[in-house]
Design a protein around this motif. Structure first.
Motif, mmCIF file in Angstrom:
data_model
loop_
_atom_site.group_PDB
_atom_site.id
_atom_site.type_symbol
_atom_site.label_atom_id
_atom_site.label_comp_id
_atom_site.label_asym_id
_atom_site.label_seq_id
_atom_site.Cartn_x
_atom_site.Cartn_y
_atom_site.Cartn_z
ATOM 1 N N ASP A 117 0.835 -1.199 0.000
ATOM 2 C CA ASP A 117 0.000 0.000 0.000
ATOM 3 C C ASP A 117 0.878 1.261 0.000
ATOM 4 O OD1 ASP A 117 -2.163 -1.603 0.069
ATOM 5 O OD2 ASP A 117 -2.723 -1.202 2.156
ATOM 6 N N PRO A 118 0.435 2.324 -0.689
ATOM 7 C CA PRO A 118 1.218 3.576 -0.689
ATOM 8 C C PRO A 118 1.337 4.141 0.724
ATOM 9 C CG PRO A 118 -0.430 3.601 -2.432
ATOM 10 C CD PRO A 118 -0.725 2.407 -1.589
ATOM 11 N N PHE A 119 2.532 4.632 1.043
ATOM 12 C CA PHE A 119 2.855 5.308 2.311
ATOM 13 C C PHE A 119 2.875 4.363 3.523
ATOM 14 C CE2 PHE A 119 0.802 8.604 -0.324
ATOM 15 C CZ PHE A 119 1.916 9.421 -0.527
ATOM 16 N N PHE A 120 2.749 3.042 3.273
ATOM 17 C CA PHE A 120 2.880 2.134 4.405
ATOM 18 C C PHE A 120 4.336 1.685 4.499
ATOM 19 C CE2 PHE A 120 3.197 -2.122 6.193
ATOM 20 C CZ PHE A 120 2.584 -1.937 7.427
ATOM 21 N N SER A 121 4.906 1.796 5.716
ATOM 22 C CA SER A 121 6.293 1.412 5.908
ATOM 23 C C SER A 121 6.475 0.876 7.318
ATOM 24 C CB SER A 121 7.222 2.613 5.689
ATOM 25 O OG SER A 121 8.565 2.246 5.964
ATOM 26 N N THR A 122 7.314 -0.138 7.422
ATOM 27 C CA THR A 122 7.659 -0.679 8.748
ATOM 28 C C THR A 122 8.964 -0.064 9.250
ATOM 29 O OG1 THR A 122 8.818 -2.539 7.710
ATOM 30 C CG2 THR A 122 6.491 -2.865 8.261
ATOM 31 N N LYS A 123 9.573 0.807 8.453
ATOM 32 C CA LYS A 123 10.833 1.452 8.834
ATOM 33 C C LYS A 123 10.528 2.774 9.544
ATOM 34 C CE LYS A 123 12.775 -0.291 4.499
ATOM 35 N NZ LYS A 123 13.426 0.078 3.226
ATOM 36 N N GLY A 124 11.543 3.339 10.147
ATOM 37 C CA GLY A 124 11.400 4.649 10.778
ATOM 38 C C GLY A 124 11.254 5.734 9.734
ATOM 39 N N PRO A 125 10.847 6.920 10.134
ATOM 40 C CA PRO A 125 10.628 8.014 9.170
ATOM 41 C C PRO A 125 11.880 8.427 8.425
ATOM 42 C CG PRO A 125 10.522 8.803 11.438
ATOM 43 C CD PRO A 125 10.546 7.318 11.518
ATOM 44 N N LYS A 126 13.057 8.162 8.987
ATOM 45 C CA LYS A 126 14.301 8.566 8.318
ATOM 46 C C LYS A 126 14.749 7.554 7.264
ATOM 47 C CE LYS A 126 16.213 11.267 12.140
ATOM 48 N NZ LYS A 126 17.389 11.463 13.018
ATOM 49 N N MET A 127 14.139 6.325 7.257
ATOM 50 C CA MET A 127 14.643 5.260 6.391
ATOM 51 C C MET A 127 13.745 4.987 5.198
ATOM 52 S SD MET A 127 16.210 2.441 8.994
ATOM 53 C CE MET A 127 16.810 1.503 7.605
ATOM 54 N N GLY A 128 12.499 5.435 5.219
ATOM 55 C CA GLY A 128 11.645 5.088 4.090
ATOM 56 C C GLY A 128 10.489 6.047 3.932
ATOM 57 N N THR A 129 9.957 6.049 2.714
ATOM 58 C CA THR A 129 8.823 6.909 2.406
ATOM 59 C C THR A 129 7.515 6.134 2.369
ATOM 60 O OG1 THR A 129 9.093 6.549 0.026
ATOM 61 C CG2 THR A 129 10.317 8.378 1.036
ATOM 62 N N GLY A 130 7.592 4.779 2.332
ATOM 63 C CA GLY A 130 6.385 3.970 2.232
ATOM 64 C C GLY A 130 5.888 3.814 0.811
ATOM 65 N N LEU A 131 6.732 4.207 -0.165
ATOM 66 C CA LEU A 131 6.318 4.105 -1.570
ATOM 67 C C LEU A 131 7.171 3.106 -2.371
ATOM 68 C CD1 LEU A 131 5.743 7.882 -2.355
ATOM 69 C CD2 LEU A 131 3.989 6.111 -2.064
ATOM 70 N N GLY A 132 8.267 2.603 -1.786
ATOM 71 C CA GLY A 132 9.191 1.749 -2.541
ATOM 72 C C GLY A 132 8.541 0.457 -3.011
ATOM 73 N N LEU A 133 7.881 -0.281 -2.112
ATOM 74 C CA LEU A 133 7.259 -1.549 -2.508
ATOM 75 C C LEU A 133 6.061 -1.309 -3.421
ATOM 76 C CD1 LEU A 133 7.449 -3.681 0.769
ATOM 77 C CD2 LEU A 133 8.799 -3.927 -1.315
ATOM 78 N N THR A 134 5.393 -0.178 -3.245
ATOM 79 C CA THR A 134 4.276 0.153 -4.136
ATOM 80 C C THR A 134 4.784 0.329 -5.565
ATOM 81 O OG1 THR A 134 3.207 1.295 -2.286
ATOM 82 C CG2 THR A 134 2.334 1.719 -4.492
ATOM 83 N N ILE A 135 5.923 1.020 -5.689
ATOM 84 C CA ILE A 135 6.522 1.224 -7.015
ATOM 85 C C ILE A 135 7.003 -0.108 -7.588
ATOM 86 C CG2 ILE A 135 8.438 2.304 -8.244
ATOM 87 C CD1 ILE A 135 8.211 4.649 -6.232
ATOM 88 N N CYS A 136 7.612 -0.935 -6.754
ATOM 89 C CA CYS A 136 8.081 -2.256 -7.214
ATOM 90 C C CYS A 136 6.928 -3.071 -7.780
ATOM 91 C CB CYS A 136 8.735 -3.020 -6.075
ATOM 92 S SG CYS A 136 10.379 -2.455 -5.645
ATOM 93 N N LYS A 137 5.794 -3.111 -7.046
ATOM 94 C CA LYS A 137 4.652 -3.884 -7.519
ATOM 95 C C LYS A 137 4.122 -3.337 -8.832
ATOM 96 C CE LYS A 137 0.183 -5.768 -6.198
ATOM 97 N NZ LYS A 137 -0.839 -5.921 -5.154
ATOM 98 N N LYS A 138 4.110 -2.021 -8.960
ATOM 99 C CA LYS A 138 3.627 -1.428 -10.205
ATOM 100 C C LYS A 138 4.540 -1.818 -11.374
ATOM 101 C CE LYS A 138 2.386 2.904 -12.427
ATOM 102 N NZ LYS A 138 2.258 4.370 -12.309
#
Length: 639
Positions: free
Chosen positions: A588-609
C-alpha cells in the motif's frame, strides 16, 4: 425313497487300486498283506484260469475256510450252483460295475456280497483282482443302524427295490415333511408326490438305475402343507432281512439355499447400484498389494480391464497424478491408524488419451490381520471430472474477480496519488526550492552552532520532501509502452553490482544461484533494474540488526508444469521477518515498517507497479530462517 444299486467304492479299492483299470501292484508283499488284512472287504487274486492265488484274512474268517483250502481252488467252486452263472459272467466281462451275488459259507449260510472285478498284474503275470463287500450285516435289527436311522437329522427312508414302496422313514423325514407314519408306509414316493419337479425325479431315477447309487443330487421336495424344502438326495442299496432295499437320504439345505438366494439378491442389487451410479470398484490386499478392479474402474481412465491386467496397487500408483499421491497416502495412513472411519480423497488419474480425469476415491478396511494391520480394503472410484472442472472454473472466475477488484482498488489508490501529485507537486516543489536556497545562504553565514544545526535539519527534511515528490512522480508515471526481450540474469547481476558497496559495508553475505542458461523475459530494463535494486536494498535495511546477515537470491524455471512457462525470482533474507498483521498492507502507498528517516512507504508500491507492468506477480511471506521472502514471477519470452 425307493431307487437302485449300491455303487460305492470299497475300502480295499481305496487302499489298493488307482482310479483307472490295468494297474500294476507296487507294494511289497509284506505291505500288501498288512494293508489287505486291515480291511473288512473280501479280497481275491485269480489267475487267468480263475484259480485262487491269494486271499486276505477276511475271506478265511467270513467263509470259514483256511487259506490252504482256498489257494489253488477254482474260484467258481466256492459259489452255490444258483450263483455260478452270474459269477462266471462277472469274471468274463471284468465289468467296473458292482454286482450283487449270493455266496455260501462253509457251514452253508448264504450271504450277499457286492462284487467288483479288475484286471491287474501279480508277480509279473496278468491276473484278476476281485473285491467283495459283505452286505448281509446291514440289517434292520442292527441296533446301531436303528439308532442312527431314527436320530439322524437327515431325512431317511427305506423302500423295496422290487416295487419301490416305502418300508420305513425316520423321525426327521416325518417331522420335516409333515406326514404321519400311516400316510407314507406302503406307498411309493410318486404316489405321495414328494418331488416338486417330475423331471428331476425322472433324472434321479435314471442316474440310480444307471450307476446303482446316487450322491448329493440337489433337488426340491414338497411338504404336506405345500411348502418347499431343498435338499441333497443320495441313495444306496442295503440288505434288510435278506432282501435288497433302497436307503435314500435327503440332507436339508433349505436354510443354505435361502441364504444363497438372499446373497444373490444382494449381489444383484449391488450390481444394479454400481451399474446405475457408474462407479468403479476396487479390492485391495494391503499386505500383498494384490488388487481386483471392475470394468468401470478401467473405463474411467479410458482403458479396458484386459489392457491394464494383471493389476496390482502399482497399477493405481502408475495412473495417479504424482502431486496427489502424498495426500492420498496421508489419508490412508490416518484410516489405518483409526483416526478416520473412512478413506476419502479427490485425486487425478491419467487418461489413456494423456489428459487427467478427477476421481472421488472412497474406501474402508473390512478385514485386519491378527496384529491389527490392515488386510483387505474395499472401495469405489467415481468420475467427478465435470464437477471438478466446474469448481476449478468457478475458482478461477472468483480469483479473477478478486484480482480485478484488487486492481481496481490499487488503481483508485494510484489515481488518488496521481491526482495528488498533479495538484501538489508543482506547488510543493517551487516553495521547497526557494526555501532550500535561503537555507543554503544561511549556512554560509556566521551562525551560532544551535542555529546551524537547525538549518541542517531543515535542509534534510526538505530533501525528504523532494524524494517523496520524485517517487510520487514515478508512481503516477505511465507504464512503459514497449517491452523488449532481455536477459533477466543480467538485470539481477547488475542490481547486485549496484548494491555492492552497501552489501560490503553492512557485511551481508550474498548467495546467488542463477541457472546456467539465459532467461529471456519481455522487459523495460531501467524500471525492472530499479525494482530489483530496491528489493535488495530493502533486504539490507531489514538485516541491519540481524545476528546472521544472509541474503539469498535464486532464479527458478519450473519444469513440467501445466501452467504457461514462467520464471520465478526469489529474494530472501535472514532478518526479523514481517509481522502477520502487516502482510496485507506491504504494497500500500505510504505504508512502511521502517522509521521516518529510512523510508517513504512508496518503494514496494513502485516495485509492484513495475512488476505488474511486466505482466508479472509479486508476493511476500516469511521463511524458515525467520526473515522475509519476496517472490516474483514473469512470463518467459521466446527470444
Amino acid at each position: 425313497m425307493g431307487i437302485g444299486n449300491n455303487n460305492s467304492t470299497t475300502s480295499a479299492e481305496k487302499m489298493i487300486f488307482p482310479a483307472e483299470q490295468g494297474m500294476t501292484l507296487a507294494l511289497s508283499r509284506q505291505d500288501f498283506d498288512n494293508v489287505l488284512n486291515s480291511v473288512n472287504d473280501l479280497f481275491f487274486v485269480l489267475n487267468r484260469a480263475g484259480v485262487i492265488l491269494y486271499v486276505n484274512q477276511r475271506v478265511c474268517t467270513r467263509l470259514g475256510h483256511s487259506e490252504t483250502e482256498l489257494l489253488g481252488r477254482p474260484f467258481l467252486s466256492i459259489y452255490p450252483a444258483k450263483s455260478r452263472a452270474k459269477a462266471e459272467h462277472i469274471m468274463a466281462t471284468t465289468s467296473a460295475s458292482f454286482h450283487h451275488v449270493v455266496f455260501n459259507t462253509r457251514n452253508g449260510t448264504e450271504i450277499t456280497v457286492e462284487t467288483r472285478v479288475f484286471p491287474g498284474v501279480w508277480n509279473g503275470d496278468e491276473v484278476q483282482f476281485c473285491v467283495m463287500r459283505d452286505l448281509s450285516t446291514a440289517t434292520l435289527m442292527d441296533e446301531k443302524f436303528l439308532w442312527v436311522f431314527n436320530n439322524s437329522p437327515v431325512l431317511m427312508a427305506i423302500s423295496s427295490v422290487v416295487d419301490n414302496r416305502v418300508l420305513d422313514v425316520n423321525n426327521a423325514f416325518r417331522d420335516t415333511l409333515g406326514y404321519s407314519h400311516p400316510e407314507i408306509i406302503g406307498r411309493t414316493i410318486t404316489e405321495i408326490g414328494i418331488f416338486v419337479d417330475p423331471l428331476m425325479q425322472a433324472r434321479i431315477l435314471k442316474i440310480v438305475e444307471g450307476q446303482g447309487y446316487a450322491r448329493d443330487l440337489e433337488t426340491s421336495v414338497r411338504c404336506k402343507d405345500g411348502s418347499i424344502r431343498y435338499g441333497l438326495f443320495s441313495a444306496d442299496c442295503i440288505i434288510v432281512e435278506g432282501k435288497p432295499c433302497w436307503l435314500t437320504t435327503i440332507t436339508d439345505i433349505t436354510i443354505r439355499k435361502q441364504a444363497e438366494k438372499m446373497l444373490q439378491d444382494k449381489r444383484r442389487r449391488l450390481a444394479g447400484i454400481i451399474e446405475g451410479t457408474r462407479v468403479g470398484t476396487w479390492e485391495w490386499n494391503v499386505q500383498t498389494g494384490e488388487t481386483l478392479f471392475n470394468d468401470r474402474w478401467a473405463e474411467i481412465t479410458g482403458y479396458s480391464l484386459e489392457e491394464i491386467s494383471p493389476t496390482s496397487i502399482a497399477t493405481w500408483i502408475e495412473l495417479s497424478h504424482p502431486d496427489d499421491l502424498q495426500l492420498s497416502n496421508e489419508l490412508l495412513n490416518k484410516h489405518f491408524r483409526g483416526e478416520i472411519d473412512y478413506y476419502e480423497c479427490e485425486t487425478r488419474m491419467r487418461h489413456k488419451n494423456g489428459s487427467w480425469v478427477w476421481v472421488l476415491d472412497r474406501g474402508r478396511v473390512i478385514d485386519w490381520t491378527g496384529d491389527s494391520k490392515p488386510l483387505l480394503m474395499l472401495g469405489t472410484h467415481q468420475d467427478i471430472t465435470i464437477r471438478k472442472q466446474g469448481e476449478l472454473s468457478l475458482i478461477d472466475n472468483m480469483q479473477q474477480l478478486q484480482k480485478t477488484r484488487d486492481e481496481m482498488i490499487q488503481f483508485e489508490k494510484e489515481a488518488a496519488v496521481g491526482r495528488l501529485v498533479v495538484g501538489v507537486a508543482h506547488e510543493l516543489l517551487n516553495p521547497v526550492s526557494i526555501i532550500s536556497s535561503r537555507l543554503q545562504f544561511m549556512e554560509d553565514e556566521q551562525l551560532p552552532e544551535h542555529a546551524r544545526e537547525g538549518v541542517r535539519i531543515c535542509r534534510e527534511q526538505l530533501q525528504r520532501i523532494v524524494k517523496i515528490s520524485q517517487e510520487l512522480n514515478q508512481l503516477s508515471a505511465a507504464p512503459p509502452r514497449a517491452l523488449v526481450s532481455g536477459d533477466l540474469l543480467q538485470i539481477i547481476s547488475l542490481s547486485i553490482t549496484m548494491c555492492e558497496l552497501r552489501l560490503h559495508e553492512d557485511q551481508i553475505h550474498v548467495f546467488y544461484t542463477p541457472p546456467p542458461e539465459k532467461v529471456s523475459v519481455k522487459m523495460e530494463q531501467d524500471s525492472l533494474l530499479k525494482a530489483m535494486t530496491h528489493l535488495i536494498l530493502n533486504a539490507c535495511d531489514a538485516l541491519q540488526d540481524a545476528a546472521r546477515k544472509q541474503l539469498f537470491i535464486s532464479v527458478q524455471v519450473p519444469v513440467g508444469s501445466d501452467k504457461a512457462p514462467v520464471v520465478r525470482v526469489i529474494i530472501a533474507d535472514s532478518g526479523p521477518g514481517i509481522a502477520e498483521a502487516d502482510m496485507d498492507k506491504l504494497f500500500d502507498p505510504f505504508f512502511s515498517t521502517k522509521g521516518p528517516k529510512m523510508g517513504t512507504g512508496l518503494g514496494l508500491t513502485i516495485c509492484k507497479k513495475i512488476v505488474t507492468a511486466h505482466k508479472g506477480t509479486i508476493h511476500a511471506e516469511n521463511n524458515t530462517m525467520g526473515g522475509a521472502t519476496f517472490s516474483m514471477e514473469f512470463p518467459l519470452s521466446d527470444a
